[in-house]
Design a protein around this motif. Structure first.
Motif, PDB file in Angstrom:
ATOM      1  N   LEU A 109      -2.187  59.148  27.368  1.00 61.86           N
ATOM      2  CA  LEU A 109      -2.405  59.169  28.815  1.00 61.86           C
ATOM      3  C   LEU A 109      -1.096  59.063  29.586  1.00 61.86           C
ATOM      4  CD1 LEU A 109      -5.634  57.007  29.194  1.00 61.86           C
ATOM      5  CD2 LEU A 109      -5.368  59.415  29.783  1.00 61.86           C
ATOM      6  N   GLU A 155      -7.461  56.760  35.790  1.00 68.90           N
ATOM      7  CA  GLU A 155      -7.601  56.877  37.238  1.00 68.90           C
ATOM      8  C   GLU A 155      -6.350  57.530  37.832  1.00 68.90           C
ATOM      9  OE1 GLU A 155     -10.550  55.899  38.387  1.00 68.90           O
ATOM     10  OE2 GLU A 155     -10.041  56.719  40.351  1.00 68.90           O
ATOM     11  N   TYR A 156      -5.216  57.103  37.345  1.00 69.75           N
ATOM     12  CA  TYR A 156      -3.927  57.629  37.798  1.00 69.75           C
ATOM     13  C   TYR A 156      -3.865  59.141  37.574  1.00 69.75           C
ATOM     14  CZ  TYR A 156       1.164  57.034  38.658  1.00 69.75           C
ATOM     15  OH  TYR A 156       2.427  57.046  39.169  1.00 69.75           O
ATOM     16  N   THR A 157      -4.103  59.546  36.332  1.00 70.06           N
ATOM     17  CA  THR A 157      -4.066  60.968  35.995  1.00 70.06           C
ATOM     18  C   THR A 157      -5.067  61.736  36.832  1.00 70.06           C
ATOM     19  OG1 THR A 157      -3.782  60.160  33.740  1.00 70.06           O
ATOM     20  CG2 THR A 157      -3.937  62.525  34.031  1.00 70.06           C
ATOM     21  N   THR A 201       0.024  61.900  32.242  1.00 72.39           N
ATOM     22  CA  THR A 201       0.386  61.621  33.631  1.00 72.39           C
ATOM     23  C   THR A 201       1.817  62.051  33.895  1.00 72.39           C
ATOM     24  OG1 THR A 201      -0.901  59.616  33.299  1.00 72.39           O
ATOM     25  CG2 THR A 201       0.185  59.861  35.407  1.00 72.39           C
ATOM     26  N   ARG A 231     -13.362  64.492  33.468  1.00 70.54           N
ATOM     27  CA  ARG A 231     -13.772  64.041  34.787  1.00 70.54           C
ATOM     28  C   ARG A 231     -14.009  65.237  35.683  1.00 70.54           C
ATOM     29  NH1 ARG A 231     -11.639  58.664  37.418  1.00 70.54           N
ATOM     30  NH2 ARG A 231     -11.411  57.356  35.587  1.00 70.54           N
ATOM     31  N   LEU A 264      -4.774  54.167  33.753  1.00 70.05           N
ATOM     32  CA  LEU A 264      -4.101  55.436  33.490  1.00 70.05           C
ATOM     33  C   LEU A 264      -5.030  56.627  33.707  1.00 70.05           C
ATOM     34  CD1 LEU A 264      -1.927  54.620  30.349  1.00 70.05           C
ATOM     35  CD2 LEU A 264      -1.098  55.289  32.604  1.00 70.05           C
TER      36      LEU A 264
END
Lengths: 232, 232
Positions: free
Chosen positions: B140, A142-144, B144, B64, A140
């Motif tokens: 999350l 990574e997805y976001t 998303t 990130r 998740l």
DNA sequence: AAACAAATACTACGTAAGTAGCATTGGATC
DNA sequence: GATCCAATGCTACTTACGTAGTATTTGTTT
């Protein structure tokens, strides 16, 4: 009670793999085999509030829908030996997602109440849940991350790359999906995905036929995944 | 060894709350108190691979960065009694995120090795990790979901709404953040967030002063959260 | 082989969001 | 109170994405 041939399935399952062989056979008596036809949606089926599922065969997508725009997007694409729904298992409250089979699927179901008892009784199961959920969190994140920081062509390239089997070098799991389903997987729409697929084709990155994608130039695909209009 | 005044902190901590009072005192001997000045980043600090942290005071963001565009986005905004990093705790591999304090923060640290021993020794801790991770998954998924299905103004409105204290009716946790940090929280950029804040002001939804947001019309804000150009 | 439906291909257009650049404000520091 | 810097406010511009609508292909059914 279901066939013993499912023992080998449980033996490879992330939750049950650490349990002794005799125990597994005992577990199987509580499971029920369910065949869900292609495109079966959980709205019309027994909700995940009461049953816990293991996928024996076929694919199931977990997705959300925006009620107003009717736009859909896929959170997880589940395959053999994936389980659902862990969130419903942990808390008795509803998980605001839908499930739908992409193929005819064979599922093993167990009453969620029993599954909860097992978790209490067998610490191995409890312990195994942690890395499973950790993996979901990583997916998740990574997805976001991708949705926020990368454009569609980059996300599409990444989607394809992560589904290439390292041994066979072939596209798996998503290779027979429609443009529509591909779009759902990266948070976009059919038309836009098709636009980029056409560009990929022009660039010599891949060949496309109906519900089929074949990579012809892996190196270019890798470049495409990094290319991003947000960056300089 | 750190002050006993932290026992009450552990007593309210999601991981330690189920343990007996005497045990908590024992745990405290393994913890170290660390003061991280405002804007301390984990790159310059002991990495989370070796220590596990509990926040005693202050805010820490997990975020990130896209190395090319240098765009940043915040995955979690941690506050008192939040913990990090659970993923590093579970698996010994790196978690590809950064941490940075938004205030001067007081952290309790314990060697991650010891924390792992505790998990094995005390099933309560193991068990408590599950709902904690479940909550993260929900956050999350919602994140998303919003990024894919909602436009910026809607996301901004939702961000504000979810941080209104139900009792005091005031904005908390994010009320003193810069436009830049707000942008990071919804996956956008400073200029765009500011544009929408100005519009909200014009619409009479809120008042803004430097690093301060005050809601003046909750009803309109709720409408704004639902409004969405993706929908009809 | 004809008919049909579903998937794909393509064109045209509107727009939110991103970017760049600069002006203005407010709070700290000296 | 003068100076400085960071945060905010604002304008102008570009573009990838989403949408709509339609044409074409493909595979399946009759």
């Amino acid at each position: 009670m279901i066939g013993k041939n499912y023992i080998s399935l449980l033996r490879e399952n992330i939750l049950f793999k650490d349990l002794e062989e005799e125990k597994l056979a005992g577990f199987l008596t509580a499971f029920q085999e369910e065949i869900w036809p292609k495109n079966t949606c959980n709205i019309t089926k027994t909700p995940t509030l009461f049953k816990f599922y293991i996928i024996a065969e076929g694919r199931v997508k977990i997705y959300r829908v925006d009620p107003e725009s009717a736009r859909e997007f896929t959170l997880f694409l589940l395959k053999k030996n994936d389980i659902f729904d862990v969130l419903c298992l942990l808390e008795n409250c509803e998980h605001k997602v839908f499930y739908e089979t992409l193929d005819e699927a064979t599922l093993l179901s167990v009453p969620i109440k029993i599954m909860r008892e097992w978790i209490v009784k067998y610490p191995q199961i409890n312990k195994s849940l942690l890395p499973y959920m950790g993996k979901q969190i990583r997916i998740l994140e990574e997805y976001t991350s991708n949705v926020v920081l990368s454009d569609i062509s980059s996300r599409l390239a990444k989607l394809i790359l992560t589904n290439i089997n390292k041994k066979s070098k072939k596209l798996e799991l998503i290779n027979d999906l429609s443009n529509d389903e591909l779009a759902n997987l990266i948070g976009s729409t059919r038309a836009v995905v098709n636009r980029h697929l056409q560009q990929f084709k022009k660039d010599g990155i891949l060949k496309i036929s109906r519900k089929k994608v074949e990579i012809t130039n892996l190196e270019l695909l890798l470049k495409q995944a990094e290319k991003n209009h947000f960056s300089g």
